[in-house]
Design a protein around this motif. Structure first.
Motif, PDB file in Angstrom:
ATOM      1  N   PRO A   1       0.743  -1.364  -0.105  1.00 39.28           N
ATOM      2  CA  PRO A   1       0.042  -0.073  -0.045  1.00 39.28           C
ATOM      3  C   PRO A   1       0.741   1.332   0.057  1.00 39.28           C
ATOM      4  O   PRO A   1       0.496   2.314  -0.647  1.00 39.28           O
ATOM      5  N   VAL A   2       1.987   1.111   0.783  1.00 39.24           N
ATOM      6  CA  VAL A   2       2.922   2.385   0.652  1.00 39.24           C
ATOM      7  C   VAL A   2       3.514   2.697  -0.465  1.00 39.24           C
ATOM      8  O   VAL A   2       3.302   3.921  -1.042  1.00 39.24           O
ATOM      9  N   THR A   3       4.025   1.787  -1.192  1.00 42.43           N
ATOM     10  CA  THR A   3       4.568   1.830  -2.547  1.00 42.43           C
ATOM     11  C   THR A   3       3.550   2.175  -3.715  1.00 42.43           C
ATOM     12  O   THR A   3       3.759   3.122  -4.486  1.00 42.43           O
ATOM     13  N   ALA A   4       2.121   1.776  -3.479  1.00 41.67           N
ATOM     14  CA  ALA A   4       1.209   2.027  -4.521  1.00 41.67           C
ATOM     15  C   ALA A   4       0.799   3.549  -4.256  1.00 41.67           C
ATOM     16  O   ALA A   4       0.700   4.194  -5.256  1.00 41.67           O
ATOM     17  N   TYR A   5       0.558   3.939  -2.986  1.00 38.62           N
ATOM     18  CA  TYR A   5       0.032   5.381  -2.812  1.00 38.62           C
ATOM     19  C   TYR A   5       1.318   6.250  -3.240  1.00 38.62           C
ATOM     20  O   TYR A   5       1.171   7.300  -4.046  1.00 38.62           O
ATOM     21  N   ARG A   6       2.619   5.891  -3.032  1.00 39.18           N
ATOM     22  CA  ARG A   6       3.821   6.600  -3.643  1.00 39.18           C
ATOM     23  C   ARG A   6       3.815   6.798  -5.030  1.00 39.18           C
ATOM     24  O   ARG A   6       4.127   7.964  -5.698  1.00 39.18           O
ATOM     25  N   GLN A   7       3.597   5.592  -5.766  1.00 40.40           N
ATOM     26  CA  GLN A   7       3.519   5.818  -7.210  1.00 40.40           C
ATOM     27  C   GLN A   7       2.242   6.580  -7.695  1.00 40.40           C
ATOM     28  O   GLN A   7       2.385   7.097  -8.768  1.00 40.40           O
ATOM     29  N   LEU A   8       1.116   6.567  -6.880  1.00 43.36           N
ATOM     30  CA  LEU A   8       0.020   7.344  -7.568  1.00 43.36           C
ATOM     31  C   LEU A   8       0.359   8.735  -7.281  1.00 43.36           C
ATOM     32  O   LEU A   8      -0.004   9.759  -8.065  1.00 43.36           O
ATOM     33  N   VAL A   9       0.969   9.208  -6.410  1.00 39.83           N
ATOM     34  CA  VAL A   9       1.565  10.733  -6.069  1.00 39.83           C
ATOM     35  C   VAL A   9       2.555  11.040  -7.143  1.00 39.83           C
ATOM     36  O   VAL A   9       2.057  12.004  -7.934  1.00 39.83           O
ATOM     37  N   GLN A  10       3.427  10.070  -7.698  1.00 38.16           N
ATOM     38  CA  GLN A  10       4.336  10.413  -8.885  1.00 38.16           C
ATOM     39  C   GLN A  10       3.342  10.603  -9.934  1.00 38.16           C
ATOM     40  O   GLN A  10       3.634  11.240 -10.812  1.00 38.16           O
ATOM     41  N   GLN A  11       2.361   9.467 -10.299  1.00 37.17           N
ATOM     42  CA  GLN A  11       1.691   9.568 -11.542  1.00 37.17           C
ATOM     43  C   GLN A  11       0.715  11.016 -11.548  1.00 37.17           C
ATOM     44  O   GLN A  11       0.808  11.567 -12.616  1.00 37.17           O
ATOM     45  N   TYR A  12       0.379  11.439 -10.235  1.00 37.82           N
ATOM     46  CA  TYR A  12      -0.369  12.799 -10.580  1.00 37.82           C
ATOM     47  C   TYR A  12       0.580  13.948 -10.457  1.00 37.82           C
ATOM     48  O   TYR A  12      -0.055  15.154 -10.058  1.00 37.82           O
ATOM     49  N   ALA A  13       1.790  13.726 -10.336  1.00 41.01           N
ATOM     50  CA  ALA A  13       2.608  14.873 -10.287  1.00 41.01           C
ATOM     51  C   ALA A  13       2.682  15.957 -11.348  1.00 41.01           C
ATOM     52  O   ALA A  13       3.511  16.907 -11.548  1.00 41.01           O
ATOM     53  N   LYS A  14       2.205  15.086 -12.622  1.00 41.09           N
ATOM     54  CA  LYS A  14       2.233  16.055 -13.891  1.00 41.09           C
ATOM     55  C   LYS A  14       0.964  16.102 -14.401  1.00 41.09           C
ATOM     56  O   LYS A  14       0.039  15.086 -14.260  1.00 41.09           O
ATOM     57  N   ASP A  15       0.582  17.160 -14.934  1.00 39.92           N
ATOM     58  CA  ASP A  15      -0.749  17.209 -15.507  1.00 39.92           C
ATOM     59  C   ASP A  15      -0.914  16.457 -16.912  1.00 39.92           C
ATOM     60  O   ASP A  15      -0.100  15.981 -17.237  1.00 39.92           O
ATOM     61  N   ALA A  16      -2.082  16.837 -17.548  1.00 40.95           N
ATOM     62  CA  ALA A  16      -2.246  15.891 -18.855  1.00 40.95           C
ATOM     63  C   ALA A  16      -1.086  16.359 -20.122  1.00 40.95           C
ATOM     64  O   ALA A  16      -0.576  15.743 -20.948  1.00 40.95           O
TER      65      ALA A  16
END
Length: 93
Positions: free
Chosen positions: A50-65
């Motif tokens: 869960p911690v790794t998944a959350y970190r990856q989500l934050v990285q995914q949303y760190a840039k816009d479209a």
């Protein structure tokens, strides 16, 4: 019982008993070793994934479209919203 069946029963019981004998080589029994592996696996599944998944989500949303960086607070808020909406699915991604 036949001699073969008797030997098989003794062999199974001997193997079963050996499973709990502490090896002088490493100071652990086979049972303790397996328990340690299962504990490590449970730790990774319940806490690390869960911690790794959350970190990856934050990285995914760190840039816009458009690929431009966004405010870290925005990325964190979006990742948190996804996680809260369906935590099990977020952890398995």
């Amino acid at each position: 019982t036949t001699v073969g069946q008797q030997y098989l029963t003794m062999s199974v019981m001997q193997t079963y008993n050996d499973y709990f004998v502490v090896s002088p080589k490493n100071g652990l029994s086979q049972f303790q070793t397996m328990t340690a592996y299962l504990g490590g696996s449970a730790f990774q599944t319940v806490l690390d994934n869960p911690v790794t998944a959350y970190r990856q989500l934050v990285q995914q949303y760190a840039k816009d479209a458009a690929g431009k960086p966004v405010d870290p607070k925005v990325a964190t808020a979006e990742a948190t919203a996804v996680f809260k909406a369906n935590p099990a699915a977020a952890c398995m991604s």
